[in-house]
Structures are given as structure tokens and as C-alpha cells.
Design a protein around this motif. Sequence first.
Motif, PDB file in Angstrom:
ATOM      1  N   HIS A 153      -3.654   4.699   7.206  1.00 40.17           N
ATOM      2  CA  HIS A 153      -1.804   3.591   7.412  1.00 40.17           C
ATOM      3  C   HIS A 153      -1.167   3.580   5.731  1.00 40.17           C
ATOM      4  CE1 HIS A 153      -5.375   1.986   4.849  1.00 40.17           C
ATOM      5  NE2 HIS A 153      -4.727   1.377   4.092  1.00 40.17           N
TER       6      HIS A 153
ATOM      7  N   GLU B 125      -9.472   5.771   0.149  1.00 41.89           N
ATOM      8  CA  GLU B 125      -9.329   5.188   0.913  1.00 41.89           C
ATOM      9  C   GLU B 125      -9.555   4.894   2.701  1.00 41.89           C
ATOM     10  OE1 GLU B 125      -6.981   0.940  -0.010  1.00 41.89           O
ATOM     11  OE2 GLU B 125      -6.614   1.306   1.946  1.00 41.89           O
TER      12      GLU B 125
ATOM     13  N   ASP C 294       0.540  -1.112  -0.098  1.00 41.85           N
ATOM     14  CA  ASP C 294       0.128  -0.666  -0.264  1.00 41.85           C
ATOM     15  C   ASP C 294       1.123   1.583   0.023  1.00 41.85           C
ATOM     16  OD1 ASP C 294      -2.429  -1.457   0.053  1.00 41.85           O
ATOM     17  OD2 ASP C 294      -3.149  -0.405   1.825  1.00 41.85           O
TER      18      ASP C 294
ATOM     19  N   HIS D 133      -0.437   5.393   0.349  1.00 43.84           N
ATOM     20  CA  HIS D 133      -1.834   5.829   0.146  1.00 43.84           C
ATOM     21  C   HIS D 133      -1.210   7.477   0.306  1.00 43.84           C
ATOM     22  CE1 HIS D 133      -4.605   2.726  -0.034  1.00 43.84           C
ATOM     23  NE2 HIS D 133      -4.049   2.022   1.107  1.00 43.84           N
TER      24      HIS D 133
HETATM   25 ZN   LIG Z   1      -5.179   0.783   2.243  1.00 47.82          ZN
END
Ligand SMILES: [Zn+2]
Length: 177
Positions: A67, A60, A52, A54
Motif C-alpha cells: 500500500h 512492512e 505512508d 513505501h
Molecule cells: Zn504502511
Amino acid sequence: MKTVFVDVDTQIDFLFPAGALYVPGAVRLLPAIARLNHFAAAQGIPLISTTDAHTEDDPEFREWPPHCVAGTTGQLKPAETLVGAGQTIVEKQALDVFSNPDFPGLLDRVAADRYVVYGVATEYCVRCAILGLLATGKPVALVTDAIAAVNPEEGARTIAEFTARGGTLTTVSEVTS
Ligand SMILES: [Zn+2]
């Protein structure tokens, strides 16, 4: 038979109790993840590590606590999961690694005959990866002692769904022996 390992989202925010989105029990997986990744490197098995990555205001985060924000420590992979040569890190902004438009091309290049998948969380990003990989038509094995679920019942449901679609289950010792 060319095997490719797929290490899903084994990042600090998910693996450690102090992480931003800790997956319960995931810290106990670290030795298994490290063993699998180092085994891949030693054996010349291509290793794809999904992560991930972000932005601070990622859409999200309407559904999940923030996170794995790019540039933060929590987004990083623990040092013991990094093996260098043969490891390709694939970043994504959604649960499903297939949301990265470069991922199918990477799969074409690695030309696997079989995938071995592990990581977190079972019923979210691991689920997307294993079902998506099965849909490519190649055999997929899930390493049951190197995965962790947010909700154990949902995790069990994911495993049942995966095997019903033809996926197989394996263990760390089986794939590293
Ligand atoms: Zn995520």
C-alpha cells in the motif's frame, strides 16, 4: 494557545474502498477531513499531514498488503485534503510518524501548545501519533468523528488507552466552531 492539527495518513489507499488497504468506513470521513484541513488553512493553524511512502519491496509488506507505494496514485492524498499554505507533509515508512528522524525537529519548530489529531487507522498510525504526541507533554485532542479503525474493538481500546493517559476527545464541530 497555539493549536496544531495533525492529519494522519488520509491517503487514497486507506480512504477509498478500491484502495490497496481500505480502512472500513473511512470514505465517509472525507468531508470531515476536508473541513478540518480547510479550517486550519483559513485560521492560520499549522497542519501536519503524515503520509505512508513505501518502496515496492518495503519490509512492512511482510505484515501488510502492499500500500501507499511512492509514485502510485494510492499513495497520494485526495485533492480535498490538500490545502497548500500552512500544510506540511511528513513522509514515513513505518506506522509511527516518530520513526521519521525529522519529525521531532518539525514539532520543535511548530511549537504547539496543543495538538488536534485525526485520520486513519485509529489503532495503528493514529495510535502511534497520539501516544507519541502525549509523550511530548503537550495536550492532545482526538477528533472522534474524523477517525476510523480497521477493527472497531481495537479502535475503542485505543481510545480508552489514550484517555487513560490524559488525552481528550473532541468532535469536528467542536474544533471548527
Ligand atoms: Zn504502511
